[in-house]
Every structure is written in structure tokens, then in C-alpha cells.
Design a protein around this motif. Structure first.
Motif, PDB file in Angstrom:
ATOM      1  N   GLY A 123       0.832  -1.203   0.000  1.00 58.69           N
ATOM      2  CA  GLY A 123       0.000   0.000   0.000  1.00 58.69           C
ATOM      3  C   GLY A 123       0.861   1.245   0.000  1.00 58.69           C
ATOM      4  N   GLU A 124       0.293   2.352  -0.472  1.00 59.29           N
ATOM      5  CA  GLU A 124       1.039   3.608  -0.514  1.00 59.29           C
ATOM      6  C   GLU A 124       0.065   4.760  -0.289  1.00 59.29           C
ATOM      7  OE1 GLU A 124       3.435   4.029  -4.005  1.00 59.29           O
ATOM      8  OE2 GLU A 124       4.418   5.826  -3.246  1.00 59.29           O
ATOM      9  N   LEU A 125       0.448   5.671   0.579  1.00 57.20           N
ATOM     10  CA  LEU A 125      -0.386   6.871   0.791  1.00 57.20           C
ATOM     11  C   LEU A 125       0.462   7.970   1.396  1.00 57.20           C
ATOM     12  CD1 LEU A 125      -2.759   6.386   3.894  1.00 57.20           C
ATOM     13  CD2 LEU A 125      -0.747   4.981   3.459  1.00 57.20           C
ATOM     14  N   ASN A 126       0.245   9.177   0.920  1.00 56.64           N
ATOM     15  CA  ASN A 126       0.917  10.349   1.489  1.00 56.64           C
ATOM     16  C   ASN A 126       2.448  10.199   1.531  1.00 56.64           C
ATOM     17  OD1 ASN A 126      -1.670  11.636   2.299  1.00 56.64           O
ATOM     18  ND2 ASN A 126      -1.783   9.924   3.722  1.00 56.64           N
ATOM     19  N   GLY A 127       3.018   9.570   0.514  1.00 53.96           N
ATOM     20  CA  GLY A 127       4.473   9.395   0.485  1.00 53.96           C
ATOM     21  C   GLY A 127       4.986   8.333   1.438  1.00 53.96           C
ATOM     22  N   GLN A 128       4.067   7.610   2.077  1.00 58.50           N
ATOM     23  CA  GLN A 128       4.422   6.542   3.003  1.00 58.50           C
ATOM     24  C   GLN A 128       4.071   5.197   2.363  1.00 58.50           C
ATOM     25  OE1 GLN A 128       5.481   7.977   6.170  1.00 58.50           O
ATOM     26  NE2 GLN A 128       5.149   9.821   4.948  1.00 58.50           N
ATOM     27  N   LEU A 129       4.830   4.167   2.730  1.00 59.65           N
ATOM     28  CA  LEU A 129       4.526   2.825   2.233  1.00 59.65           C
ATOM     29  C   LEU A 129       4.034   1.924   3.354  1.00 59.65           C
ATOM     30  CD1 LEU A 129       7.584   2.198  -0.136  1.00 59.65           C
ATOM     31  CD2 LEU A 129       5.281   2.983  -0.746  1.00 59.65           C
ATOM     32  N   ILE A 130       3.122   1.028   3.002  1.00 56.32           N
ATOM     33  CA  ILE A 130       2.744  -0.083   3.873  1.00 56.32           C
ATOM     34  C   ILE A 130       3.460  -1.299   3.310  1.00 56.32           C
ATOM     35  CG2 ILE A 130       0.845  -1.382   4.895  1.00 56.32           C
ATOM     36  CD1 ILE A 130       0.597   1.637   5.311  1.00 56.32           C
ATOM     37  N   LYS A 131       4.267  -1.939   4.139  1.00 55.70           N
ATOM     38  CA  LYS A 131       5.022  -3.102   3.691  1.00 55.70           C
ATOM     39  C   LYS A 131       4.665  -4.310   4.547  1.00 55.70           C
ATOM     40  CE  LYS A 131       8.964  -0.122   2.527  1.00 55.70           C
ATOM     41  NZ  LYS A 131      10.309   0.314   3.001  1.00 55.70           N
ATOM     42  N   ALA A 132       4.706  -5.472   3.920  1.00 56.93           N
ATOM     43  CA  ALA A 132       4.509  -6.732   4.641  1.00 56.93           C
ATOM     44  C   ALA A 132       5.844  -7.463   4.652  1.00 56.93           C
ATOM     45  CB  ALA A 132       3.452  -7.581   3.936  1.00 56.93           C
ATOM     46  N   ALA A 133       6.279  -7.895   5.837  1.00 60.20           N
ATOM     47  CA  ALA A 133       7.557  -8.609   5.938  1.00 60.20           C
ATOM     48  C   ALA A 133       7.416  -9.822   6.838  1.00 60.20           C
ATOM     49  CB  ALA A 133       8.643  -7.682   6.491  1.00 60.20           C
ATOM     50  N   LYS A 134       8.088 -10.899   6.435  1.00 58.23           N
ATOM     51  CA  LYS A 134       8.231 -12.068   7.302  1.00 58.23           C
ATOM     52  C   LYS A 134       9.634 -12.033   7.900  1.00 58.23           C
ATOM     53  CE  LYS A 134       4.820 -14.957   5.047  1.00 58.23           C
ATOM     54  NZ  LYS A 134       4.462 -16.242   4.393  1.00 58.23           N
ATOM     55  N   ILE A 135       9.697 -12.269   9.186  1.00 55.70           N
ATOM     56  CA  ILE A 135      10.973 -12.184   9.898  1.00 55.70           C
ATOM     57  C   ILE A 135      11.194 -13.474  10.670  1.00 55.70           C
ATOM     58  CG2 ILE A 135      12.150 -11.005  11.816  1.00 55.70           C
ATOM     59  CD1 ILE A 135      10.810  -8.417  10.934  1.00 55.70           C
ATOM     60  N   LYS A 136      12.371 -14.034  10.512  1.00 55.36           N
ATOM     61  CA  LYS A 136      12.800 -15.156  11.363  1.00 55.36           C
ATOM     62  C   LYS A 136      14.314 -15.130  11.414  1.00 55.36           C
ATOM     63  CE  LYS A 136      12.460 -20.097  12.215  1.00 55.36           C
ATOM     64  NZ  LYS A 136      11.957 -21.394  11.756  1.00 55.36           N
ATOM     65  N   GLY A 137      14.855 -15.228  12.618  1.00 51.08           N
ATOM     66  CA  GLY A 137      16.298 -15.099  12.773  1.00 51.08           C
ATOM     67  C   GLY A 137      16.660 -13.677  13.166  1.00 51.08           C
ATOM     68  N   GLU A 138      17.933 -13.349  13.005  1.00 51.80           N
ATOM     69  CA  GLU A 138      18.429 -12.042  13.467  1.00 51.80           C
ATOM     70  C   GLU A 138      18.723 -11.126  12.290  1.00 51.80           C
ATOM     71  OE1 GLU A 138      21.377 -11.904  16.427  1.00 51.80           O
ATOM     72  OE2 GLU A 138      20.249 -13.253  17.751  1.00 51.80           O
ATOM     73  N   PHE A 139      18.204  -9.914  12.346  1.00 55.29           N
ATOM     74  CA  PHE A 139      18.495  -8.902  11.351  1.00 55.29           C
ATOM     75  C   PHE A 139      19.775  -8.168  11.774  1.00 55.29           C
ATOM     76  CE2 PHE A 139      17.183  -5.004   8.804  1.00 55.29           C
ATOM     77  CZ  PHE A 139      17.156  -5.640   7.578  1.00 55.29           C
ATOM     78  N   THR A 140      20.104  -7.118  11.060  1.00 56.71           N
ATOM     79  CA  THR A 140      21.346  -6.391  11.330  1.00 56.71           C
ATOM     80  C   THR A 140      21.068  -5.123  12.152  1.00 56.71           C
ATOM     81  OG1 THR A 140      23.313  -5.543  10.192  1.00 56.71           O
ATOM     82  CG2 THR A 140      21.201  -5.024   9.194  1.00 56.71           C
ATOM     83  N   TRP A 141      22.005  -4.723  12.986  1.00 52.54           N
ATOM     84  CA  TRP A 141      21.908  -3.431  13.668  1.00 52.54           C
ATOM     85  C   TRP A 141      21.915  -2.325  12.620  1.00 52.54           C
ATOM     86  CZ3 TRP A 141      20.730  -2.196  18.476  1.00 52.54           C
ATOM     87  CH2 TRP A 141      20.952  -3.111  19.502  1.00 52.54           C
ATOM     88  N   HIS A 142      21.011  -1.365  12.754  1.00 49.58           N
ATOM     89  CA  HIS A 142      20.977  -0.218  11.826  1.00 49.58           C
ATOM     90  C   HIS A 142      20.103   0.882  12.409  1.00 49.58           C
ATOM     91  CE1 HIS A 142      17.167  -2.179  10.952  1.00 49.58           C
ATOM     92  NE2 HIS A 142      16.761  -1.069  10.362  1.00 49.58           N
ATOM     93  N   SER A 143      20.150   2.039  11.769  1.00 49.62           N
ATOM     94  CA  SER A 143      19.210   3.119  12.090  1.00 49.62           C
ATOM     95  C   SER A 143      18.851   3.837  10.801  1.00 49.62           C
ATOM     96  CB  SER A 143      19.812   4.103  13.098  1.00 49.62           C
ATOM     97  OG  SER A 143      20.941   4.748  12.538  1.00 49.62           O
ATOM     98  N   HIS A 144      17.768   4.605  10.860  1.00 47.73           N
ATOM     99  CA  HIS A 144      17.320   5.387   9.704  1.00 47.73           C
ATOM    100  C   HIS A 144      17.512   6.863  10.027  1.00 47.73           C
ATOM    101  CE1 HIS A 144      15.503   1.720   8.097  1.00 47.73           C
ATOM    102  NE2 HIS A 144      15.080   1.489   9.329  1.00 47.73           N
ATOM    103  N   THR A 145      18.297   7.556   9.216  1.00 52.17           N
ATOM    104  CA  THR A 145      18.654   8.938   9.542  1.00 52.17           C
ATOM    105  C   THR A 145      17.441   9.859   9.542  1.00 52.17           C
ATOM    106  OG1 THR A 145      20.771   8.527   8.468  1.00 52.17           O
ATOM    107  CG2 THR A 145      20.219  10.823   8.935  1.00 52.17           C
ATOM    108  N   ASN A 146      16.543   9.672   8.569  1.00 51.09           N
ATOM    109  CA  ASN A 146      15.447  10.635   8.389  1.00 51.09           C
ATOM    110  C   ASN A 146      14.056  10.027   8.526  1.00 51.09           C
ATOM    111  OD1 ASN A 146      17.196  12.865   7.677  1.00 51.09           O
ATOM    112  ND2 ASN A 146      17.587  11.764   5.772  1.00 51.09           N
TER     113      ASN A 146
END
Lengths: 119, 119
Positions: free
Chosen positions: A23-46
Motif C-alpha cells: 500500500g502507498e499513501l501520502n508518500g508513506q509505504l505499507i510493507k509486509a515482511a516475514k521475519i525469522k532469525g536475526e536482522f542487522t543493527w541499523h538506524s534510519h537517519t530521516n
């Protein structure tokens, strides 16, 4: 305009850490994700990032504490805050974030997905 | 940063057509609303609006057709599109929309809520 069935969208893919745009609205996205296990350390600047758990138990580590996000719960991770998502068992998560958001934020590694599929 | 339990937020109020703010990110608000009965026809000039049904059955009439949005489904209503939400029985809905969004959009009537409570 039609109703989007979230479970049906999750039935269309099976890989982990590879969000799909549903989905998309107002410049924003709706995302669907499946997660299992460990992701990576990170941050989003903006970008602030919302994780809404549809199924399972999502863990997000912050530098000062871990937080559990259960089915029917969400968390908002403010821009600039380092975090590391993980899950012992498969989790289904909706993400709500600006269209500019890269999944690994300030990090470029094997988890990075620059182009996302639209479902 | 903490997990926000959606059902717990809905347990904190009981009136209809009076959205509460339960999250904010990137200039967008997450609102929780209970709907029963018929809302007013309206549109939002500058804001797309997402309705995510947590519980119950939401109906949205558009000028050309009605759409049913069931539990676990969402719909995105683009800016400028006239719509009229309604529900025969109580529905719990999450709204994702810009902070500038007024619930009745281009209409000012008895349904208008200019100031929303934060939970």
C-alpha cells in the motif's frame, strides 16, 4: 479502491527480511515482511518506522534494552535510533514508513534490499 | 520506546466517531476509532486515508459503489474521493493519515472533531 486482505498478502511469499509493498499513501509505504532469525543493527537517519505485529512475536533490541512486540501490538522506532529486529519463530509484520526508507538504513550489507516487489 | 497494545487502547474509550491518537511518526498519526451507525459524506482535499479494521465489519460507500472491509483488511481512500463510512455493529478501526487530517474533511457538522485526545 478495494479492501486489501493482509493474510492473503502474506500468503504470496515465504522469504524472510524481504519486505513487499502492499500500500502507498501520502508518500508513506505499507510493507509486509516475514521475519525469522536475526536482522542487522541499523538506524534510519530521516525516517521514523512503525512495526505492527500481525502474527507471532517480534523482538527488537535497542542499545539500552530489548522490547517484545506481540501480535496486536506496534512500536514506533524514531529516526536515528539504532535497532536490531529478530524473531525465534516466523513473525508477520506490517511496516509503515516513508517511501525513502531502506530496510537496513545506514548499513549496506547482505540484508540490504534496494528494490522491493509490489504485491 | 514501548510496545503499544491496540486492544488495550480500544478498551479506554467507548464513544463512536471520535478518534483517539495512539501514535505519531513522520508527520502522520495513528488513530483508533470506534464506529457504529452512519458517518457523514466527506472528502479530504490533501490527505489520503487508510482504514485498517481490527474488529468487526466496516462499510464505506463511494459515489459509484460500496466496499466492505473485514477484520484483517485495510483500504486506502485517496485524497479528493468522497466517502461515507458506516457500520451496522460496532467496528474497531485504525486510521493512518497525516496530522493535518480533519475527520469530516471538507465538511463541518455535528460529527466534526477538531481536537483529538491522545491515549
Amino acid at each position: 479502491m478495494n479492501a486489501i486482505n493482509i493474510a492473503e498478502k502474506f500468503s504470496l511469499f515465504s522469504d524472510y527480511f524481504n519486505p513487499r509493498i502492499i500500500g502507498e499513501l501520502n508518500g508513506q509505504l505499507i510493507k509486509a515482511a516475514k521475519i525469522k532469525g536475526e536482522f542487522t543493527w541499523h538506524s534510519h537517519t530521516n525516517e521514523d518506522e512503525l512495526f505492527l505485529v500481525i502474527k507471532g512475536l517480534l523482538k527488537i533490541e535497542f542499545r539500552d534494552k530489548p522490547v517484545d512486540i506481540k501480535e496486536g501490538e506496534f512500536i514506533i522506532v524514531p529516526r536515528g535510533v539504532e535497532h536490531k529486529p529478530s524473531a525465534d519463530e516466523e513473525v508477520h509484520v506490517l511496516l509503515f514508513e516513508p517511501a525513502t526508507t531502506l530496510n537496513t538504513g545506514n548499513v549496506d550489507n547482505e540484508f540490504t534490499k534496494s528494490i522491493l516487489q509490489r504485491l
